[in-house]
Design a protein around this motif. Sequence first.
Motif, short mmCIF file in Angstrom:
data_model
loop_
_atom_site.label_atom_id
_atom_site.label_comp_id
_atom_site.label_asym_id
_atom_site.label_seq_id
_atom_site.Cartn_x
_atom_site.Cartn_y
_atom_site.Cartn_z
N ASP A 118 -33.29 47.08 -101.80
CA ASP A 118 -33.73 45.78 -102.29
C ASP A 118 -33.67 44.79 -101.14
N ALA A 119 -34.78 44.14 -100.83
CA ALA A 119 -34.82 43.20 -99.71
C ALA A 119 -33.84 42.05 -99.88
N GLU A 120 -33.44 41.77 -101.12
CA GLU A 120 -32.52 40.66 -101.37
C GLU A 120 -31.06 41.09 -101.35
N ALA A 121 -30.81 42.40 -101.18
CA ALA A 121 -29.44 42.92 -101.11
C ALA A 121 -29.47 44.21 -100.29
N LEU A 122 -29.72 44.07 -99.01
CA LEU A 122 -29.91 45.24 -98.15
C LEU A 122 -28.60 46.02 -97.96
N PRO A 123 -28.64 47.34 -98.04
CA PRO A 123 -27.43 48.15 -97.92
C PRO A 123 -27.10 48.50 -96.47
N PHE A 124 -27.10 47.48 -95.60
CA PHE A 124 -26.84 47.70 -94.19
C PHE A 124 -25.79 46.71 -93.70
N ALA A 125 -25.16 47.05 -92.59
CA ALA A 125 -24.08 46.22 -92.05
C ALA A 125 -24.63 44.99 -91.33
N ASP A 126 -23.78 43.98 -91.20
CA ASP A 126 -24.15 42.79 -90.44
C ASP A 126 -24.50 43.19 -89.01
N GLY A 127 -25.62 42.67 -88.51
CA GLY A 127 -25.99 42.89 -87.12
C GLY A 127 -26.29 44.33 -86.75
N GLU A 128 -26.69 45.15 -87.71
CA GLU A 128 -26.87 46.58 -87.47
C GLU A 128 -28.13 46.90 -86.65
N PHE A 129 -29.12 45.99 -86.67
CA PHE A 129 -30.41 46.33 -86.07
C PHE A 129 -30.78 45.40 -84.91
N ASP A 130 -31.47 45.99 -83.93
CA ASP A 130 -31.99 45.21 -82.81
C ASP A 130 -33.26 44.47 -83.20
N VAL A 131 -34.04 45.07 -84.08
CA VAL A 131 -35.29 44.48 -84.55
C VAL A 131 -35.36 44.62 -86.06
N VAL A 132 -35.68 43.53 -86.74
CA VAL A 132 -35.91 43.55 -88.19
C VAL A 132 -37.31 43.00 -88.41
N MET A 133 -38.16 43.80 -89.04
CA MET A 133 -39.55 43.41 -89.19
C MET A 133 -40.05 43.72 -90.60
N SER A 134 -41.19 43.13 -90.92
CA SER A 134 -41.81 43.40 -92.22
C SER A 134 -43.29 43.07 -92.13
N CYS A 135 -44.11 44.04 -92.52
CA CYS A 135 -45.57 43.88 -92.49
C CYS A 135 -46.07 43.76 -93.92
#
Length: 305
Positions: A118-135
């Motif tokens: 769910d984009a409003e409750a992502l199951p990932f840690a804080d700062g986990e990604f170098d790039v966050v994108m959405s098309c």
Amino acid sequence: MDDKTEATQATTTNATQEDTTQADRALKEKHRAMWAQGDYPALASELIPDLGAILVEACALKPKQRVLDIGAGAGNAAIPAAMMGASVVASDLTPEMFDAGRRLAADRGVELEWKEADAEALPFADGEFDVVMSCVGVMFAPHHQASADELLRVCRPGGTIGLISWTPDGFLGKMFATMKPFGPPPPPGAQPPPLWGSEDHVRELLDGNVTDVQTRKQMVTITSFHQPEDFLHYFKSHYGPTISVYKYLAGDEEKVKALDQALTELASAYGDAHGDSPFQMKWEYLLLTARKARAGERATEGTGQ
């Protein structure tokens, strides 16, 4: 305040929170079912196949970077990112689209992780990604600030945020405005998806948390239809939001005819035909990239075109 009053208020608060949670859960299930209708993976690959690669290029991805694609669908942007050598997670509320994505990824010779989220409750840690994108993905989450907060949260400080969204004044934005009077009323707090295509709106969502904001409006040219009616028939069979509105109108022939006419006229207004050439449509989108501000770093305005 006595103990009895406090207990009553606490019970009321808990009940209200539970009602809100249940309503939100029902809304997300409705959204998932909507996008599982039709064939969005085919639509994305047939009509807008290059849009994901445009976003990946704008994000200046590097090999081995950790990348999250929100609202990835069948991987229109996630797969090109993986082809750049990035470590990619393709997340979407509707995992029914992942099978098509896995087949396409296999055809392209790349591997990536597919994650229901769910984009409003992502199951990932804080700062986990170098790039966050959405098309053209996160824009369809109903609560814009909640999803903006989440995409910021999972991006590392100094990391890149990249978004492509249909604009309110472009064809898709006008299509949603055209369908709105024919569909059910939106749930409380839900915002129109094309607002993500408004630069002012997105800047407000990301306010104070990003720097180096770059924006530009661009067009994707659609040549798959020979006449406006072809667009109508295609979207009525392939595009979940359109299918949902027509299902809501089932049995009301007058309203169905009225919506048919309104969408056909809209397609005609945004299309152009030259002699024997295919009917061409121009769909406008906003491309935005930014860098998540580091602690103590002052956010900057950036530029737009």
